[in-house]
Enzyme design. Structure first.
Site, PDB file in Angstrom:
ATOM      1  CG  ASP A  35       1.850 -11.550  -3.254  1.00 45.78           C
ATOM      2  OD1 ASP A  35       1.534 -12.188  -2.234  1.00 45.78           O
ATOM      3  OD2 ASP A  35       2.790 -10.742  -3.292  1.00 45.78           O
ATOM      4  CE  LYS A  55      -0.436  -8.854   2.857  1.00 50.03           C
ATOM      5  NZ  LYS A  55       0.446  -9.852   2.192  1.00 50.03           N
ATOM      6  CG  MET A 170       1.190  -0.938  -4.921  1.00 48.28           C
ATOM      7  SD  MET A 170       1.765  -1.792  -3.434  1.00 48.28           S
ATOM      8  CE  MET A 170       3.322  -0.932  -3.114  1.00 48.28           C
TER       9      MET A 170
END
Length: 256
Positions: A35, A55, A170
């Site tokens: 990631d 991402k 997040m």
């Protein structure tokens, strides 16, 4: 002969916080699918092994389906594969989906825990997520839910009523939404809140405010993802200990 996949947590980013086992597996792997969030720890991954399947919110992204299929494809080629994720693979890291996909396709896998940012991020900023003087519970929630959901699965009203620490992963982008809801649900606007951006990375930033002011503080300080939000009285402990807090690097010299 089918290979094996290791679902590995890299911790919050500082390479020294990688587990001994994770480091060994990276060295032994044929391929490392990583990631964006492993951050500085990615320096341990040789370029010839690395495949970026990361991402970014609102930016370039690799679909989860591609990642799932790629893990199976590499394993079926007999490869030893490390799926390297920031933090811990099973804490808002979609490791559970990858595990199920591997099992559905008959691929052996092993889970290797990592230090999750929801504990490490606040901790390196001088904020313990639990403290017997302040809270008896801690809730970990995502601020970036599946966009196909009709409504949030997070019961912010219930969280407001617990009196415990709330740690949001997040959640920088939706900070105005959930802070507003928490106040509407009765949480004191003066509740301390901290934002920890890129915890343990060289460019780590910390911003502290209250439930009522933290959005303004976020904008003034330029806090951006990846960041952890800590809501609750424990967030105020940073002010008391900050002057004595070491955040990594070389050990203190004699007399320091």
């Amino acid at each position: 002969m089918t290979g094996r996949v290791y679902l590995v947590g890299s911790g919050p980013g500082d390479p020294e916080l990688l587990t001994v086992k994770a480091k060994r597996l990276i060295e032994e792997a044929d391929v490392v699918l990583h990631d964006k969030l492993p951050g500085p720890a990615l320096a341990l991954v040789p370029d010839e092994k690395a495949e970026d399947v990361g991402k970014r919110a609102g930016g370039d992204r690799t679909s989860q389906q591609y990642t799932n299929d790629r893990l199976v494809e590499l394993a079926e080629q007999g490869k030893t594969v490390v799926r390297l994720k920031g933090g811990d693979p099973f804490v808002f890291g979609r490791g559970g989906e990858e595990m199920e996909h591997l099992a559905d396709h008959g691929v052996e896998f092993e889970y290797v825990p990592g230090v999750t940012a929801g504990v490490a991020g606040p901790g390196v900023a001088g904020i313990p997520v639990t403290h017997r003087d302040h809270n008896s519970s801690v809730s970990f929630v995502t601020g970036h839910e599946d966009p196909t959901k009709d409504e949030s699965a997070v019961d912010w009203g219930a969280l407001a009523a617990t009196g415990g620490t709330i740690v949001v992963y997040m959640g920088v982008g939706r900070l105005p939404d959930y802070t507003r809801v928490l106040m509407e649900e009765g949480m004191d606007p003066e509740t301390p809140v901290a934002l920890v951006e890129r915890a343990t990375w060289p460019d780590q930033q910390v911003a502290v405010g209250t439930l009522d002011t933290i959005v303004e503080v976020r904008d003034e300080e330029g806090i951006e993802p990846p960041a952890i939000t800590v809501i609750g009285p424990v967030a105020a402990t940073r002010e008391r200990v900050e002057a004595f807090l070491r955040t990594g690097g070389e050990p203190p010299t004699e007399g320091e």
